[in-house]
Structures are given as C-alpha cells and as structure tokens.
Scaffold this motif. Structure first.
Motif, PDB file in Angstrom:
ATOM      1  N   UNK A  93       0.825  -1.210   0.000  1.00 13.66           N
ATOM      2  CA  UNK A  93       0.000   0.000   0.000  1.00 13.66           C
ATOM      3  C   UNK A  93       0.856   1.257   0.000  1.00 13.66           C
ATOM      4  N   UNK A  94       1.878   1.281   0.835  1.00 15.78           N
ATOM      5  CA  UNK A  94       2.778   2.434   0.891  1.00 15.78           C
ATOM      6  C   UNK A  94       3.509   2.609  -0.435  1.00 15.78           C
ATOM      7  N   UNK A  95       3.946   1.512  -1.024  1.00 11.06           N
ATOM      8  CA  UNK A  95       4.661   1.572  -2.303  1.00 11.06           C
ATOM      9  C   UNK A  95       3.792   2.206  -3.381  1.00 11.06           C
ATOM     10  N   UNK A  96       2.573   1.702  -3.542  1.00 10.41           N
ATOM     11  CA  UNK A  96       1.688   2.247  -4.571  1.00 10.41           C
ATOM     12  C   UNK A  96       1.275   3.688  -4.269  1.00 10.41           C
ATOM     13  N   UNK A  97       1.114   4.009  -2.996  1.00  9.17           N
ATOM     14  CA  UNK A  97       0.782   5.380  -2.604  1.00  9.17           C
ATOM     15  C   UNK A  97       1.903   6.328  -3.009  1.00  9.17           C
ATOM     16  N   UNK A  98       3.136   5.965  -2.721  1.00 12.65           N
ATOM     17  CA  UNK A  98       4.272   6.830  -3.040  1.00 12.65           C
ATOM     18  C   UNK A  98       4.483   6.956  -4.548  1.00 12.65           C
ATOM     19  N   UNK A  99       4.392   5.841  -5.266  1.00 15.43           N
ATOM     20  CA  UNK A  99       4.604   5.894  -6.718  1.00 15.43           C
ATOM     21  C   UNK A  99       3.501   6.690  -7.416  1.00 15.43           C
ATOM     22  N   UNK A 100       2.258   6.478  -7.007  1.00 16.12           N
ATOM     23  CA  UNK A 100       1.142   7.216  -7.599  1.00 16.12           C
ATOM     24  C   UNK A 100       1.230   8.697  -7.244  1.00 16.12           C
ATOM     25  N   UNK A 101       1.592   8.990  -6.015  1.00 20.62           N
ATOM     26  CA  UNK A 101       1.747  10.391  -5.593  1.00 20.62           C
ATOM     27  C   UNK A 101       2.854  11.071  -6.386  1.00 20.62           C
ATOM     28  N   UNK A 102       3.917  10.342  -6.648  1.00 17.01           N
ATOM     29  CA  UNK A 102       5.018  10.888  -7.436  1.00 17.01           C
ATOM     30  C   UNK A 102       4.537  11.280  -8.835  1.00 17.01           C
ATOM     31  N   UNK A 107       3.072  15.286 -12.854  1.00 14.63           N
ATOM     32  CA  UNK A 107       2.164  15.762 -13.899  1.00 14.63           C
ATOM     33  C   UNK A 107       1.553  17.110 -13.531  1.00 14.63           C
ATOM     34  N   UNK A 108       1.096  17.243 -12.287  1.00  8.84           N
ATOM     35  CA  UNK A 108       0.410  18.473 -11.868  1.00  8.84           C
ATOM     36  C   UNK A 108       1.323  19.693 -11.895  1.00  8.84           C
ATOM     37  N   UNK A 109       2.605  19.488 -11.610  1.00  8.36           N
ATOM     38  CA  UNK A 109       3.523  20.627 -11.546  1.00  8.36           C
ATOM     39  C   UNK A 109       4.464  20.686 -12.752  1.00  8.36           C
ATOM     40  N   UNK A 110       4.222  19.813 -13.713  1.00 10.10           N
ATOM     41  CA  UNK A 110       5.084  19.728 -14.905  1.00 10.10           C
ATOM     42  C   UNK A 110       6.545  19.510 -14.511  1.00 10.10           C
ATOM     43  N   UNK A 111       6.746  18.754 -13.436  1.00 10.08           N
ATOM     44  CA  UNK A 111       8.081  18.407 -12.981  1.00 10.08           C
ATOM     45  C   UNK A 111       8.815  19.495 -12.231  1.00 10.08           C
ATOM     46  N   UNK A 112       8.141  20.606 -11.935  1.00 11.22           N
ATOM     47  CA  UNK A 112       8.820  21.743 -11.297  1.00 11.22           C
ATOM     48  C   UNK A 112       8.863  21.657  -9.774  1.00 11.22           C
ATOM     49  N   UNK A 113       8.073  20.784  -9.191  1.00  9.04           N
ATOM     50  CA  UNK A 113       8.081  20.621  -7.734  1.00  9.04           C
ATOM     51  C   UNK A 113       8.943  19.404  -7.406  1.00  9.04           C
TER      52      UNK A 113
END
Length: 131
Positions: A93-102, A107-113
């Motif tokens: 669960x933690x693995x998928x949470x971290x990868x999906x959050x990444x 995508x949301x910040x176009x890689x700037x964050x």
C-alpha cells in the motif's frame, strides 16, 4: 533489519517536515494575520473557509506521510522477526501510494516541484527492499 524500508521511512519524515515548513514559509506566511496560527487573508476568488481548509489539508499531508514513515520504520526494524500478510499489505500500500503520488505531483507541476523525486525514491526503495 531492512535498511531500504528504514531509509524510506526516514525520508517520509523528512519530506513531511520539509513540506510543512516550506509551505508555511512560501505559501501561508503572507496569508496570516499577525499573531494567528491559521491563515485567513484571502485573495481574489478565495473565501476564508477555503483558505483554512487548504491550510489544514496541507498539514494533513505531512501527518499522513509521518504515519506511513512510522509504519515503515517499525516494519524495517521488526521485518526479520515477523513477516505477515498484514506487513506485506502495508508495504504494498505504501509503495503504490508513493509511486502514484510521485506521478500526480510530476504531472500536476510539470516536474517543477521536487517532491515528486522524493516520492519516487521512496517508492523505489520499497520495491527494492521487498526483494
């Protein structure tokens, strides 16, 4: 002890701490009346109640990250003594949470964050540590 899980857990704490401190300094500092904890100065189109829930949600993210970090540190320390289905579920669960959050932050910040890199690294540590 599983060093990969331990490092991943510590990174969760560091990321959460950095998230809250930088958020307060870079985002909420100018939106707070002097002497108040919760920001209430709003701008165009943003109501005070919306700003307040954004602030609370901002810090909830850090708290949830610390919770995941605490679980990972505990699992890292206890991993060799007890491997259970629950432990495997928590790690997955933690693995998928971290990868999906990444991916979401990327995508949301176009890689700037830069947070997406840390989240990805935590997810990768959880993959490597599982083997």
């Amino acid at each position: 002890m599983n060093t990969y899980f331990l490092v991943a857990g510590i990174l969760c704490f560091v990321l959460g701490l950095g998230h809250s401190i930088l958020g307060e300094y870079l985002i909420f500092k100018e939106k707070r009346n002097k002497g108040q904890l919760i920001p209430s100065k709003t701008g165009t189109g943003l109501k005070e109640r919306h700003l307040r829930i954004i602030w609370a949600t901002w810090h909830l993210t850090s708290l949830f990250g610390w919770c995941i970090g605490a679980l990972l540190v505990k699992i890292a320390i206890e991993k060799n003594r007890q491997v259970t289905e629950l432990t495997d579920f928590l790690i997955t669960s933690a693995r998928y949470t971290m990868l999906t959050s990444s991916i979401l932050v990327l995508v949301a910040t176009k890689g700037k964050h830069p947070g997406w890199v840390v989240l990805l690294f935590i997810g990768l540590l959880l993959i490597i540590g599982k083997t």
